[in-house]
Design a protein around this motif. Structure first.
Motif, mmCIF file in Angstrom:
data_model
loop_
_atom_site.group_PDB
_atom_site.id
_atom_site.type_symbol
_atom_site.label_atom_id
_atom_site.label_comp_id
_atom_site.label_asym_id
_atom_site.label_seq_id
_atom_site.Cartn_x
_atom_site.Cartn_y
_atom_site.Cartn_z
ATOM 1 N N ASN A 247 0.840 -1.203 0.000
ATOM 2 C CA ASN A 247 0.000 0.000 0.000
ATOM 3 C C ASN A 247 0.872 1.249 0.000
ATOM 4 O O ASN A 247 1.963 1.241 0.551
ATOM 5 C CB ASN A 247 -0.868 0.044 1.259
ATOM 6 N N GLU A 248 0.335 2.329 -0.589
ATOM 7 C CA GLU A 248 1.044 3.617 -0.515
ATOM 8 C C GLU A 248 0.408 4.481 0.561
ATOM 9 O O GLU A 248 -0.780 4.373 0.822
ATOM 10 C CB GLU A 248 0.892 4.352 -1.849
ATOM 11 N N TYR A 249 1.226 5.350 1.176
ATOM 12 C CA TYR A 249 0.661 6.251 2.181
ATOM 13 C C TYR A 249 1.545 7.458 2.433
ATOM 14 O O TYR A 249 2.719 7.467 2.058
ATOM 15 C CB TYR A 249 0.420 5.490 3.494
ATOM 16 N N GLU A 250 0.939 8.476 3.074
ATOM 17 C CA GLU A 250 1.636 9.718 3.441
ATOM 18 C C GLU A 250 2.179 9.607 4.864
ATOM 19 O O GLU A 250 1.664 8.869 5.688
ATOM 20 C CB GLU A 250 0.653 10.897 3.429
ATOM 21 N N GLN A 251 3.172 10.435 5.149
ATOM 22 C CA GLN A 251 3.771 10.406 6.485
ATOM 23 C C GLN A 251 4.373 11.783 6.738
ATOM 24 O O GLN A 251 4.884 12.403 5.809
ATOM 25 C CB GLN A 251 4.880 9.363 6.461
ATOM 26 N N LEU A 252 4.346 12.263 7.969
ATOM 27 C CA LEU A 252 5.020 13.533 8.273
ATOM 28 C C LEU A 252 6.491 13.271 8.556
ATOM 29 O O LEU A 252 6.880 12.171 8.926
ATOM 30 C CB LEU A 252 4.387 14.198 9.492
ATOM 31 N N ASP A 253 7.304 14.323 8.404
ATOM 32 C CA ASP A 253 8.724 14.163 8.712
ATOM 33 C C ASP A 253 8.983 14.262 10.215
ATOM 34 O O ASP A 253 10.007 13.804 10.706
ATOM 35 C CB ASP A 253 9.548 15.238 7.978
ATOM 36 N N ASP A 254 8.037 14.882 10.929
ATOM 37 C CA ASP A 254 8.232 15.068 12.382
ATOM 38 C C ASP A 254 8.343 13.739 13.110
ATOM 39 O O ASP A 254 7.718 12.751 12.722
ATOM 40 C CB ASP A 254 7.022 15.799 12.986
ATOM 41 N N VAL A 255 9.107 13.741 14.203
ATOM 42 C CA VAL A 255 9.123 12.586 15.091
ATOM 43 C C VAL A 255 7.873 12.694 15.970
ATOM 44 O O VAL A 255 7.674 13.701 16.646
ATOM 45 C CB VAL A 255 10.381 12.608 15.981
ATOM 46 N N ILE A 256 7.027 11.697 15.911
ATOM 47 C CA ILE A 256 5.803 11.717 16.719
ATOM 48 C C ILE A 256 6.105 11.005 18.040
ATOM 49 O O ILE A 256 6.371 9.807 18.049
ATOM 50 C CB ILE A 256 4.647 10.977 15.996
ATOM 51 N N PRO A 257 6.065 11.741 19.171
ATOM 52 C CA PRO A 257 6.371 11.092 20.450
ATOM 53 C C PRO A 257 5.407 9.934 20.708
ATOM 54 O O PRO A 257 4.222 10.035 20.381
ATOM 55 C CB PRO A 257 6.144 12.201 21.489
ATOM 56 N N ILE A 258 5.902 8.843 21.272
ATOM 57 C CA ILE A 258 5.012 7.718 21.572
ATOM 58 C C ILE A 258 4.068 8.113 22.711
ATOM 59 O O ILE A 258 4.340 9.028 23.470
ATOM 60 C CB ILE A 258 5.785 6.443 21.986
ATOM 61 N N ARG A 259 2.946 7.426 22.778
ATOM 62 C CA ARG A 259 1.992 7.688 23.858
ATOM 63 C C ARG A 259 1.724 6.369 24.578
ATOM 64 O O ARG A 259 0.781 5.660 24.277
ATOM 65 C CB ARG A 259 0.697 8.281 23.317
ATOM 66 N N PRO A 260 2.593 6.008 25.495
ATOM 67 C CA PRO A 260 2.395 4.743 26.215
ATOM 68 C C PRO A 260 1.280 4.896 27.239
ATOM 69 O O PRO A 260 0.958 6.013 27.634
ATOM 70 C CB PRO A 260 3.735 4.530 26.916
ATOM 71 N N ARG B 292 -0.052 10.826 14.135
ATOM 72 C CA ARG B 292 0.442 9.461 14.318
ATOM 73 C C ARG B 292 -0.193 8.493 13.331
ATOM 74 O O ARG B 292 0.442 7.616 12.784
ATOM 75 C CB ARG B 292 0.157 8.990 15.754
ATOM 76 N N LEU C 167 -1.816 9.301 10.495
ATOM 77 C CA LEU C 167 -1.887 9.793 9.113
ATOM 78 C C LEU C 167 -1.521 8.721 8.073
ATOM 79 O O LEU C 167 -2.181 8.612 7.036
ATOM 80 C CB LEU C 167 -0.989 11.036 8.951
ATOM 81 N N PRO D 254 1.701 13.526 25.726
ATOM 82 C CA PRO D 254 2.067 12.158 26.111
ATOM 83 C C PRO D 254 3.235 12.203 27.100
ATOM 84 O O PRO D 254 3.889 13.248 27.234
ATOM 85 C CB PRO D 254 2.494 11.517 24.796
ATOM 86 N N GLN E 141 10.902 14.873 25.070
ATOM 87 C CA GLN E 141 10.554 15.100 23.665
ATOM 88 C C GLN E 141 9.619 16.294 23.590
ATOM 89 O O GLN E 141 9.003 16.661 24.578
ATOM 90 C CB GLN E 141 9.852 13.858 23.098
ATOM 91 N N LYS F 202 0.591 18.407 3.001
ATOM 92 C CA LYS F 202 0.792 17.156 2.242
ATOM 93 C C LYS F 202 -0.322 16.933 1.226
ATOM 94 O O LYS F 202 -0.393 15.888 0.584
ATOM 95 C CB LYS F 202 0.805 15.959 3.206
#
Ligand code: TPP
Ligand code: SF4
Ligand code: SF4
Lengths: 576, 191
Positions: free
Chosen positions: A323-336, B83, B85, B103, B111, B124
């Protein structure tokens, strides 16, 4: 009538329609809702209860089956390890009223400590196992399981997975039909001494042969022929993924009965297709069976033993399509996941971190005390292992750690399997310190009542285990109760018991912040002028507190006014 | 033949995504579709990142939605929109609550919460609408009605008759909270 139902809800409906009269379970994600939904039916028709652990639940259900009533118990995959003992021998006694045990595996470990495949227990106990793929099948298979149980004189395991248990799909409702049998004493069938068990083992092996015959033509196993270039043998949720990934570009043998497996049905299917795949999550059980009967399918050489599959995964593996998809360049902090704002466990773990002690951990909401910023846990294995493990640790360290090691265990977990470990501490004597985190509920699995909180599954008053008296009774003299919301009291108590030359139990008693019975104060506020930006309040890891423009700030949609953070602030900046 | 449509509800455990998925599932069922809804229970419900998949059409097999497969993503929180997207299909649509919930790595200062996420997603070429559902929910009478505000908003895009939504609210929302939730739904629908 038809409606959308969770797989677990559909199993409960199946129990009701099958005329089940007795349900006993211990909670565990993803199986919990089966019994919660079962308890919404009239208890005079179908009685439900939370047992102290899975072994008790299973044995109670076996007892109800002896009585000639259709009976049931549910558990998560690791729960079946606890209930394995009675199950393996119930396989020999067989049933009077039908007996079905549901076990929910957790592919992907959404909420579990391991990823074991419970089909291995079906093979080990020589008990038939059915595996539905959606909610409709959850109900149908549950009902059919009772017929198989009574026809073949065997317990039947219903295997679920997180995806099937926690997905909703359409279910048709039917009426309840009660089936009952009389009780007659039958020692040779029901007393498993060696003399009786030896002939019974022969019966069990004969039964398996008959079940294989049944599997050859059972409606549980279904062939769907489309294009014969690719043939897929599959089960459970994996069937849905394969069906979506390949549509009519492949043919399918969907196995609804995953133990024992048919021989002729599989061979016939294999003969009709060009390229044969086995698509099964976790272990290579169907694949190994295929090899045993002389086939050579593509299985785990291509597909992983680990985690959940999906349509995308299979499409990529079998057809090479992505599959193709979009993604941001930002690092998305995890949410544990985190302990809730106002969680009674928070103060205990803050204190343990501050004291820098070894923490023998256990399973429950408080396992979140292992995560940053509290990080106050050294080990976690299985329910109850905190208490027994601490004893072994202390013995092996020859007492050197007795003053700097504790076990932490929740109330439900303590009842489940902590008590025996505590008996061992008293009996074989280590000066261990055990903290029972009594939040008056089984929190992690979604707030079930338990034997220590004085309420049964229906919310009605019930006998409550007196934890203090119980600890005394097993031989622990030093037992005290503290309020873990008071940091000074908590620290003093832990220090004192660690220093004591005797085994001890500290019961940290404060109810879970999510209980409806708990009255909360209004949210606290930070006085920005008084806040010195020292971040002391951040050390407790409350999700309601964050630093905004250099000063602490409390989110008033999250804060429940527990007051823990005020005890951290030396400047009196946090106020009611 | 109606092709399969895929909707994702994403957010933070405890934000009420489960109730929202019940409402949506109820509406789709009364519209006569085959429906599957896949939820997260257990550990992640304690403040973790949570996702619910909703698929409908003539016949649904897999209950899960994978990267590049969602027609609509409804996000209860801005970071979660970013997250998830990658799960959006080309030409898909995102509706997000503009609320930000930090978070743990952000709370602890290890972070940063990335800035201008909605704008970056829009850059985008993605169709994204952000609304302040928290303020609307508070206006309706409870900060916990964010889920139903978002259902009100999606009810316009999804295009099923309003009565079906009202019926779903009546059947899914606990009686004592119905008034606040009906108000929240109306505010979302007007937004
Ligand atoms: C053998 C087994 N059964 C069930 C579970 C699921 N489970 C995990 S923690 C837990 C109980 C947690 O309750 P409690 O000890 O009271 O702690 P709390 O979550 O309330 O803090 C259960 C049932 C499990 N992990 N292992
Ligand atoms: S559910 Fe209760 S025990 Fe679990 S983290 Fe939240 S407040 Fe703590
Ligand atoms: S009073 Fe402080 S510690 Fe307690 S919930 Fe509110 S912010 Fe968190």
């Amino acid at each position: 009538m038809a409606g959308l139902m969770l797989g677990n809800q559909a199993v409960a409906r199946g129990l009701y329609e099958a005329g089940v009269e007795f349900v006993s379970s211990y909670p565990g994600t993803p199986s919990t809702e089966i019994t919660e939904f079962a308890s919404t039916y009239d208890k005079n028709e179908m009685y439900s209860e939370w047992a102290p652990n899975e072994k008790v639940a299973c044995e109670a259900a076996i007892g109800a089956s002896f009585a000639g009533r259709r009976s049931f118990c549910a558990m998560k995959h690791v729960g079946l390890n606890v209930a394995a003992d009675p199950l393996y021998t119930a396989s020999y006694t067989g049933v009077n009223g039908g007996f079905v045990l549901a076990v929910a595996d957790d592919q992907g470990m959404h909420s579990s400590q391991n990823e074991q495949d419970s089909r291995n227990h079906a093979i080990g106990s020589k008990v038939p196992m059915l595996e539905p793929s959606d909610s409709g099948e959850c109900k149908e298979f549950t009902k059919l399981a009772y017929e198989i149980s009574e026809q073949f004189d065997t317990p039947v395991i219903l295997r679920l997975s997180t995806r099937v248990a926690h997905s909703q799909s359409i279910v048709e409702l039917e009426d309840r039909k009660t089936v009952r049998y009389d009780y007659t004493k039958n020692p040779r069938k029901n007393i498993m001494t060696p003399a009786n068990a030896k002939p019974k083992h022969i019966v069990v092996e004969e039964r398996t042969k008959k079940l294989v015959e049944y599997a050859e033509t059972s409606p549980l196993n279904r062939v769907e022929m489309f294009d014969t270039e690719i043939g897929i043998i599959t089960n459970g949720a994996a069937y849905q993924y394969a069906r979506e990934a390949l549509g009519e570009k492949a043919s399918y043998l969907k196995l609804g009965m995953v133990n024992p497996l048919p021989v002729k049905l599989i061979k016939d299917f294999a003969a009709k297709v060009k390229k044969l795949y086995v698509v099964e999550e976790l272990d290579d059980i169907i694949e190994t069976h295929c090899r045993k009967i002389g086939l050579d399918p593509i299985g785990k050489e291509l597909f992983t033993f680990i985690g959940e599959y999906s349509q995308t995964y299979l499409r990529e593996k079998i057809l090479g399509v992505k599959n193709e998809y979009e993604q941001l360049d930002d690092v998305i902090p995890i949410r544990p996941p985190v302990m809730c704002a106002g969680c009674p466990h928070r103060g205990v773990f803050y204190t343990l971190k501050k004291l820098g002690v070894f923490v023998s951990g256990d399973i429950g909401c408080y396992t979140l005390g292992s995560a940053a910023p509290l990080e106050a846990m050294d080990t976690t294995v299985c329910m109850g292992a905190s208490v027994s493990g601490l004893h072994g640790f202390n013995k092996a360290m020859r007492g050197e750690y007795e003053g700097k090691a504790v076990a932490v265990i929740g109330d439900s977990t303590f009842i489940h399997s902590g008590i025996t470990g505590l008996i061992n501490i008293a009996y074989n004597r280590t000066n261990s310190t055990v903290l029972i985190l009594d939040n008056s509920i089984t929190g992690m699995t979604g707030h079930q009542n338990n034997p220590a909180n004085g309420k049964n599954i229906y919310g009605d008053p019930a006998a409550a285990v007196d934890l203090e008296a119980l600890c005394h009774a097993v031989g622990i003299d030093r037992v005290r109760v503290i309020n873990p919301g008071d940091l000074a009291e908590t620290e003093a108590a832990i220090k004192e018991e660690l220093a004591a030359d005797a085994p001890s139990v500290i019961i940290c008693r404060k109810p879970c912040a999510l209980l409806k019975t708990v009255k909360h104060k209004p949210p606290f506020k930070v006085d920005r002028d008084k806040c010195k930006s020292c971040k002391a309040c951040m050390k407790i890891g409350c999700p309601a507190i964050s630093m905004v423009d250099g000063k602490a700030q409390i989110d008033n949609t999250l804060c429940v006014g527990c007051g823990l953070c005020t005890q951290m602030c030396r400047f009196g900046a946090i106020q009611e | 033949m109606a092709e399969t449509k895929a909707i994702m509800l994403v957010g933070v455990g405890g934000q009420g995504t489960l109730l929202a998925s019940r409402i949506l599932g109820n509406v789709l069922l009364s519209a006569g579709y085959d429906v599957k809804v896949s939820e997260v229970h257990g550990m992640s419900q304690r403040g973790g990142s949570v996702v619910t998949y909703i698929k409908y059409g003539d016949k649904i097999f897999s209950p899960v939605i994978e990267k590049g497969e969602a027609d609509i993503i409804i996000s209860f929180e801005e970071l979660e929109a970013a997250r998830w997207l990658p799960y959006l299909k080309k030409g898909g649509k995102i509706i997000t609550n503009s609320q930000q919930i930090n978070p743990m790595p952000v709370i602890m200062g290890v972070q940063e919460y990335p800035g201008s996420l909605t704008e970056k997603i829009r850059a985008k070429g993605v169709d994204i609408t952000a609304i302040d559902a928290l303020t609307l929910a508070e206006k309706a009478g409870s900060s916990r009605a964010v889920n139903v505000v978002l259902m009100g908003l999606i009810s316009k895009t999804a295009g099923f008759p309003e009565e079906a939504w009202q019926k779903a609210l009546d059947e899914c929302v606990p009686k004592k909270a119905i008034e606040i939730n009906k108000k929240a739904f109306a505010l979302g629908r007007e937004a």
